[in-house]
Motif scaffolding. Structure first.
Motif, PDB file in Angstrom:
ATOM      1  N   GLU A 106      -9.464  -0.490   1.624  1.00 21.18           N
ATOM      2  CA  GLU A 106      -8.336  -0.970   0.822  1.00 21.18           C
ATOM      3  C   GLU A 106      -7.499  -1.933   1.666  1.00 21.18           C
ATOM      4  O   GLU A 106      -6.931  -2.885   1.156  1.00 21.18           O
ATOM      5  N   TYR A 107      -7.456  -1.676   2.974  1.00 17.92           N
ATOM      6  CA  TYR A 107      -6.614  -2.518   3.836  1.00 17.92           C
ATOM      7  C   TYR A 107      -7.373  -2.954   5.082  1.00 17.92           C
ATOM      8  O   TYR A 107      -6.928  -2.769   6.196  1.00 17.92           O
ATOM      9  N   LYS A 124      -1.119   7.826   1.258  1.00 19.22           N
ATOM     10  CA  LYS A 124      -1.099   9.239   0.876  1.00 19.22           C
ATOM     11  C   LYS A 124      -1.205  10.080   2.146  1.00 19.22           C
ATOM     12  O   LYS A 124      -2.280  10.180   2.746  1.00 19.22           O
ATOM     13  N   ARG A 130      -9.677  11.583   9.164  1.00 21.99           N
ATOM     14  CA  ARG A 130      -9.104  12.699   8.403  1.00 21.99           C
ATOM     15  C   ARG A 130     -10.178  13.546   7.742  1.00 21.99           C
ATOM     16  O   ARG A 130      -9.977  14.743   7.523  1.00 21.99           O
ATOM     17  N   VAL A 159      -9.522  11.038   1.242  1.00 22.26           N
ATOM     18  CA  VAL A 159      -9.134  10.134   0.153  1.00 22.26           C
ATOM     19  C   VAL A 159     -10.314   9.266  -0.263  1.00 22.26           C
ATOM     20  O   VAL A 159     -11.009   8.704   0.592  1.00 22.26           O
ATOM     21  N   VAL A 210       0.859  -1.197   0.000  1.00 23.89           N
ATOM     22  CA  VAL A 210       0.000   0.000   0.000  1.00 23.89           C
ATOM     23  C   VAL A 210       0.892   1.242   0.000  1.00 23.89           C
ATOM     24  O   VAL A 210       1.850   1.323   0.773  1.00 23.89           O
ATOM     25  N   LEU A 238      -7.939   8.059  -5.616  1.00 27.43           N
ATOM     26  CA  LEU A 238      -6.986   7.070  -6.125  1.00 27.43           C
ATOM     27  C   LEU A 238      -7.671   6.356  -7.284  1.00 27.43           C
ATOM     28  O   LEU A 238      -8.397   5.383  -7.096  1.00 27.43           O
TER      29      LEU A 238
HETATM   30  N1  LIG Z   1      -3.526   4.667   0.094  1.00 30.25           N
HETATM   31  C1  LIG Z   1      -4.188   5.399   0.975  1.00 30.25           C
HETATM   32  N2  LIG Z   1      -3.613   6.499   1.494  1.00 30.25           N
HETATM   33  C2  LIG Z   1      -4.277   7.254   2.389  1.00 30.25           C
HETATM   34  N3  LIG Z   1      -5.497   6.972   2.822  1.00 30.25           N
HETATM   35  C3  LIG Z   1      -6.093   5.890   2.327  1.00 30.25           C
HETATM   36  N4  LIG Z   1      -7.305   5.363   2.556  1.00 30.25           N
HETATM   37  C4  LIG Z   1      -7.426   4.255   1.809  1.00 30.25           C
HETATM   38  N5  LIG Z   1      -6.322   4.045   1.089  1.00 30.25           N
HETATM   39  C5  LIG Z   1      -5.479   5.052   1.397  1.00 30.25           C
END
Ligand SMILES: Nc1ncnc2[nH]cnc12
Ligand SMILES: O=P(O)(O)OC[C@H]1O[C@H](OP(=O)(O)OP(=O)(O)O)[C@H](O)[C@@H]1O
Length: 201
Positions: free
Chosen positions: A122-123, A48, A85, A147, A45, A177
């Protein structure tokens, strides 16, 4: 808005407006303040990191101005910020646009009766909540987050807003993204409402 001046109540005087929500100048400034952190929080990953942007009052101010302009353009009367955030971005936007701020929090953090929604990240996976009485039928809500990745968090928030009986005025994010196709995943839940990404990678 390019070339105009914006009243900066915090810094004791007007600051030059960097640009409106759809300008290359703004995009360049914002992207320059978002840093890549490889292999965080998991191998593979690229995280960001927006903390350099938050630490720069000119960039943070320009971001707040651009999001507040969208809030007014969409005639939103509530701003929903997505923990954590999203709170940092949505709170000053709500004040600047003169509308209420409503938090959508990770499960177990809100003290009152809540509506709860599960989603995939994503994670990982998570659940978010909205106070059941935070929104009313007829409210027009702008969702703000930092994001848009897979779109799971934003999608869950749209379900919560509709379950509360409110209308989705739009979704606005600092960074999309694009390679994760969150926009496509969100299409059905947006149901015609706009999705605005101030920057995309
Ligand atoms: N790659 C990423 N960077 C920052 N925040 C996220 N939220 C989900 N994926 C992210
Ligand atoms: O589009 P998605 O795949 O749902 O990912 C985007 C979400 O992931 C991050 O939040 P995260 O839950 O990591 O937490 P934080 O803001 O509390 O750090 C980010 O701030 C978005 O809310």
């Amino acid at each position: 808005m390019s070339g105009a001046e914006v009243t900066d109540l915090s810094a004791g005087g007007p600051r030059p407006a960097v640009a409106g929500p759809d300008s290359d100048e703004l995009r360049t400034l914002l992207l320059s303040r978002i840093h890549d952190v490889p292999d965080y929080p998991r191998p593979g990953v690229v995280f960001k990191d927006i903390t350099p942007l938050l630490a720069d009052p000119a960039a943070f101010g320009a971001l707040t101005d651009a999001l507040a302009a969208l809030c007014r353009a969409y005639r939103a009367d509530k701003v929903v910020g997505l923990e954590a955030r999203g709170f940092i971005l949505a709170a000053p936007v709500a004040v600047s646009a003169g509308v209420g701020f409503v938090p959508v929090r990770k499960a177990g953090k809100l003290p009152g009766a809540t509506l709860r929604q599960a989603y995939d990240l994503e994670y990982g996976t998570a659940e978010i909540e909205l106070h059941a009485d935070a929104l009313r039928p007829g409210d027009r809500v702008l969702v703000i987050d930092d994001v848009l990745a897979t779109g799971g968090t934003a999608e869950a928030s749209l379900h919560l807003i509709r379950r509360a009986g409110a209308e989705v005025a739009g979704v606005a994010v600092l960074l999309e993204l694009g390679f994760l196709d969150g926009r496509q995943r969100l299409q059905a839940s947006l149901d015609g409402a706009p999705l605005e990404a101030l920057t995309t990678v």
